[in-house]
Design an enzyme around this catalytic site. Structure first.
Site, short mmCIF file in Angstrom:
data_model
loop_
_atom_site.label_atom_id
_atom_site.label_comp_id
_atom_site.label_asym_id
_atom_site.label_seq_id
_atom_site.Cartn_x
_atom_site.Cartn_y
_atom_site.Cartn_z
N HIS A 1 0.83 -1.11 -0.13
CA HIS A 1 0.08 0.03 0.19
C HIS A 1 1.17 1.36 -0.04
O HIS A 1 0.47 2.18 -0.73
CB HIS A 1 -1.28 0.12 1.50
CG HIS A 1 -1.71 1.49 1.67
ND1 HIS A 1 -2.96 1.36 0.58
CD2 HIS A 1 -1.87 2.64 1.89
CE1 HIS A 1 -3.19 2.81 0.72
NE2 HIS A 1 -2.53 2.85 1.39
N GLU A 2 2.32 1.52 0.69
CA GLU A 2 2.79 2.21 1.07
C GLU A 2 3.58 3.12 -0.52
O GLU A 2 4.05 3.54 -0.56
CB GLU A 2 3.66 2.76 2.29
CG GLU A 2 2.90 2.56 3.48
CD GLU A 2 2.29 3.80 3.98
OE1 GLU A 2 3.33 4.55 4.02
OE2 GLU A 2 1.57 3.76 4.27
N SER A 3 3.86 1.84 -0.89
CA SER A 3 4.37 2.13 -2.56
C SER A 3 3.81 1.72 -3.32
O SER A 3 4.46 1.28 -4.61
CB SER A 3 5.75 0.89 -2.07
OG SER A 3 5.55 -0.38 -2.19
#
Length: 199
Positions: free
Chosen positions: A44-46
């Site tokens: 999700h973060e990347s």
């Protein structure tokens, strides 16, 4: 251990195999639940292990919405809009171990990695823990090896294995994000990874 087949099933590039396995080994991310939570959150973060540099290309309105105290009026926001380096130097000045706006450290230590490492103090702490000089060469964090290892360092320093063991996706998300932004996507990515790892 992750395998090339796992990565293929998850749609991740083969270049992540060694960095993820090294990170999992180093930080005891060694059960399907722990590995799946790490992959789901980092995914999700990347943006699916593709974005390893913070996007600071804000419009004037975006600046005013995101940092209303630092951009209190249109004139200030317009002077910085669509200039990522200038924006980073302003919004990260005198925070997280960075110097003032003129120091350039806001940009030098902008967010990089799978779980964005931000600020000179965090680059220093992660580098010390990993035995590598990230302060002198912060761009290393935007390559798979240290993108993964710094995320593992964050994971370990925030004791997220314990939350992964309980499958506490909300708790992990709050530790990473400060809130629950993107929780549904994080859970979906974690569940997909768990199904692949247990398959």
């Amino acid at each position: 251990m992750l395998t090339a087949a796992h990565l293929q099933a998850l749609g991740l590039d083969a270049s992540w195999l060694d960095p993820l396995n090294a990170t999992f080994d180093r930080f005891a991310i060694n059960t399907p639940q722990r590995m799946a939570a790490f992959i789901g959150q980092c995914g999700h973060e990347s943006a699916g292990f593709h974005t390893l540099n913070e996007n600071l290309n804000y419009s004037a309105q975006g600046l005013r919405n995101t940092w209303p105290k630092r951009f209190p009026d249109d004139a200030t926001a317009n002077a910085y809009a669509r200039q990522p380096e200038k924006i980073a130097n302003k919004v990260y000045a005198d925070r997280m171990g960075n110097g003032n706006e003129a120091s350039g450290e806001g940009w030098r230590y902008h967010g990089r990695g799978l779980i964005q490492l931000t600020g000179k103090a965090n680059y220093q702490a992660a580098g010390t823990a990993l035995g590598v000089d990230l302060v002198s060469s912060p761009d290393q964090v935007a390559a798979p090896e240290y993108a993964a290892l710094t995320a593992g360092w964050f994971w370990d320093s925030h004791k997220l294995n314990a939350l992964a063991d309980k499958q506490d996706n909300t708790g992990i998300t709050k530790a990473i994000n400060g809130g629950t932004l993107g929780l549904d996507d994080r859970v979906a990515r974690t569940n997909k990874a768990l199904a692949v790892l247990q398959g």
